[in-house]
Design a protein around this motif. Structure first.
Motif, PDB file in Angstrom:
ATOM      1  N   GLY A   6       0.409  -0.198  -8.932  1.00 48.17           N
ATOM      2  CA  GLY A   6      -0.049   1.044  -9.548  1.00 48.17           C
ATOM      3  C   GLY A   6       1.095   2.008  -9.788  1.00 48.17           C
ATOM      4  N   THR A   7       0.860   2.942 -10.675  1.00 47.52           N
ATOM      5  CA  THR A   7       1.871   3.943 -11.008  1.00 47.52           C
ATOM      6  C   THR A   7       1.821   5.106 -10.010  1.00 47.52           C
ATOM      7  N   VAL A   8       2.975   5.706  -9.763  1.00 42.76           N
ATOM      8  CA  VAL A   8       3.055   6.781  -8.765  1.00 42.76           C
ATOM      9  C   VAL A   8       2.293   8.018  -9.215  1.00 42.76           C
ATOM     10  N   GLY A   9       2.172   8.225 -10.521  1.00 43.40           N
ATOM     11  CA  GLY A   9       1.456   9.392 -11.030  1.00 43.40           C
ATOM     12  C   GLY A   9      -0.054   9.230 -10.990  1.00 43.40           C
ATOM     13  N   SER A  10      -0.543   8.425 -10.082  1.00 40.11           N
ATOM     14  CA  SER A  10      -1.981   8.180  -9.918  1.00 40.11           C
ATOM     15  C   SER A  10      -2.322   8.255  -8.435  1.00 40.11           C
ATOM     16  N   ARG A  11      -3.529   7.831  -8.075  1.00 40.22           N
ATOM     17  CA  ARG A  11      -3.896   7.804  -6.661  1.00 40.22           C
ATOM     18  C   ARG A  11      -3.061   6.789  -5.868  1.00 40.22           C
ATOM     19  N   THR A  12      -2.272   5.988  -6.558  1.00 42.50           N
ATOM     20  CA  THR A  12      -1.346   5.065  -5.885  1.00 42.50           C
ATOM     21  C   THR A  12      -0.408   5.829  -4.955  1.00 42.50           C
ATOM     22  N   LEU A  13      -0.096   7.075  -5.302  1.00 42.84           N
ATOM     23  CA  LEU A  13       0.774   7.885  -4.449  1.00 42.84           C
ATOM     24  C   LEU A  13       0.225   7.970  -3.028  1.00 42.84           C
ATOM     25  N   ARG A  14      -1.089   8.043  -2.889  1.00 45.09           N
ATOM     26  CA  ARG A  14      -1.695   8.135  -1.553  1.00 45.09           C
ATOM     27  C   ARG A  14      -1.322   6.917  -0.704  1.00 45.09           C
ATOM     28  N   VAL A  15      -1.351   5.752  -1.313  1.00 45.18           N
ATOM     29  CA  VAL A  15      -1.054   4.514  -0.586  1.00 45.18           C
ATOM     30  C   VAL A  15       0.425   4.441  -0.233  1.00 45.18           C
ATOM     31  N   LEU A  16       1.279   4.758  -1.195  1.00 43.75           N
ATOM     32  CA  LEU A  16       2.720   4.744  -0.935  1.00 43.75           C
ATOM     33  C   LEU A  16       3.076   5.726   0.180  1.00 43.75           C
ATOM     34  N   TRP A  17       2.469   6.897   0.140  1.00 46.11           N
ATOM     35  CA  TRP A  17       2.736   7.907   1.158  1.00 46.11           C
ATOM     36  C   TRP A  17       2.291   7.412   2.533  1.00 46.11           C
ATOM     37  N   MET A  18       1.084   6.834   2.619  1.00 44.91           N
ATOM     38  CA  MET A  18       0.613   6.308   3.901  1.00 44.91           C
ATOM     39  C   MET A  18       1.565   5.243   4.442  1.00 44.91           C
ATOM     40  N   LEU A  19       1.998   4.329   3.585  1.00 42.55           N
ATOM     41  CA  LEU A  19       2.927   3.278   4.022  1.00 42.55           C
ATOM     42  C   LEU A  19       4.249   3.875   4.506  1.00 42.55           C
ATOM     43  N   GLU A  20       4.716   4.900   3.824  1.00 42.80           N
ATOM     44  CA  GLU A  20       5.962   5.569   4.247  1.00 42.80           C
ATOM     45  C   GLU A  20       5.768   6.274   5.583  1.00 42.80           C
ATOM     46  N   LYS A 190       8.128  12.838   0.310  1.00 47.24           N
ATOM     47  CA  LYS A 190       9.242  12.888  -0.639  1.00 47.24           C
ATOM     48  C   LYS A 190       9.710  11.490  -1.026  1.00 47.24           C
ATOM     49  N   ARG A 191       9.725  10.578  -0.066  1.00 46.26           N
ATOM     50  CA  ARG A 191      10.133   9.206  -0.383  1.00 46.26           C
ATOM     51  C   ARG A 191       9.139   8.547  -1.332  1.00 46.26           C
ATOM     52  N   ALA A 192       7.848   8.797  -1.117  1.00 44.50           N
ATOM     53  CA  ALA A 192       6.824   8.208  -1.990  1.00 44.50           C
ATOM     54  C   ALA A 192       6.926   8.777  -3.399  1.00 44.50           C
ATOM     55  N   VAL A 193       7.065  10.095  -3.504  1.00 37.99           N
ATOM     56  CA  VAL A 193       7.157  10.741  -4.813  1.00 37.99           C
ATOM     57  C   VAL A 193       8.412  10.277  -5.555  1.00 37.99           C
ATOM     58  N   ALA A 194       9.482  10.040  -4.821  1.00 32.39           N
ATOM     59  CA  ALA A 194      10.746   9.626  -5.447  1.00 32.39           C
ATOM     60  C   ALA A 194      10.616   8.305  -6.184  1.00 32.39           C
ATOM     61  N   LYS A 195       9.626   7.515  -5.824  1.00 31.15           N
ATOM     62  CA  LYS A 195       9.429   6.216  -6.486  1.00 31.15           C
ATOM     63  C   LYS A 195       8.975   6.392  -7.929  1.00 31.15           C
ATOM     64  N   ARG A 196       8.513   7.596  -8.260  1.00 25.52           N
ATOM     65  CA  ARG A 196       8.134   7.883  -9.654  1.00 25.52           C
ATOM     66  C   ARG A 196       9.344   7.762 -10.564  1.00 25.52           C
ATOM     67  N   ASP A 197      10.513   8.091 -10.025  1.00 24.17           N
ATOM     68  CA  ASP A 197      11.744   8.071 -10.820  1.00 24.17           C
ATOM     69  C   ASP A 197      12.550   6.786 -10.609  1.00 24.17           C
ATOM     70  N   GLY A 198      12.042   5.915  -9.723  1.00 23.89           N
ATOM     71  CA  GLY A 198      12.817   4.723  -9.373  1.00 23.89           C
ATOM     72  C   GLY A 198      12.802   3.661 -10.451  1.00 23.89           C
TER      73      GLY A 198
END
Length: 198
Positions: A6-20, A190-198
């Motif tokens: 999923g893209t970071v600009g979606s609810r996928t951010l919630r999952v990435l953040w939890m994993l981080e 911040k680490r999860a959000v940074a993946k938007r630009d990765g």
């Protein structure tokens, strides 16, 4: 190893953040909703998808709840009153925050243009503001929704507040603005959000 689709600009951010927050290893596949990579695991084409040992889990709340339960962190134990309160707050946020923001998005750019009702956003903003007043009476006095520890509802609330600002839904409660700033300052966020630009 987990795979998040999923893209970071979606609810996928919630999952990435939890994993981080949990400090877990994972692979992130940046795939847009309804793309082949997504439909292969979720016929509805919605993101996020978490793939665990070949099994896909869909819906951001189901995923972050699974992760917190599986690793015994950032949650209260099932069957306890604290967990019942946690689940109640989670449902409140999904019903009163997430649902209003999602309906506004659908009537802004998701539905076919002839089905969009631009005037509906005024009533959704009104509901969103009213829900903020209710929420602050349900929040603890600590730094987080439930007290001194970040839990599942914090991930959902902070993401909804991000979404609200992008959708021009005002955050009218000062306490929620302060809370939002604390959540956005967390290194894992911040680490999860940074993946938007990765």
């Amino acid at each position: 190893m987990y795979t998040v689709i999923g893209t970071v600009g979606s609810r996928t951010l919630r999952v990435l953040w939890m994993l981080e927050e949990l400090g877990l290893d994972y692979e992130h596949v940046r795939a847009a909703p309804r793309s082949e990579d997504v439909v292969a695991f979720n016929p509805a084409g919605k993101v996020p998808v978490l793939v665990v040992d070949g099994t896909p889990i869909t819906d951001s709340t189901a995923i972050i709840t699974y992760l917190s339960d599986a690793h015994g962190r950032l949650t209260h134990k099932p069957g306890t009153l604290d967990r019942a309160r946690q689940d109640s707050l989670t449902q409140f946020l999904l019903d009163e925050f997430d649902a209003n923001l999602w309906t506004a998005a659908r009537h802004s750019f998701i539905l076919p243009e002839e089905l969009r009702l631009s005037g509906i956003k005024n009533s959704l903003r009104w509901e969103f503001e009213r829900s903020q007043h209710t929420l602050i009476h349900r929040m603890s006095e600590g730094d987080f929704v439930m007290g001194e520890e970040l839990t599942v509802p914090d991930i959902i609330l902070a993401h909804c507040l991000d979404w609200a600002l992008m959708a021009k839904f005002p955050i009218v409660e000062h306490r929620l603005s302060e809370y939002h700033a604390r959540m956005r300052a967390r290194p894992a966020y911040k680490r999860a959000v940074a993946k938007r630009d990765g």
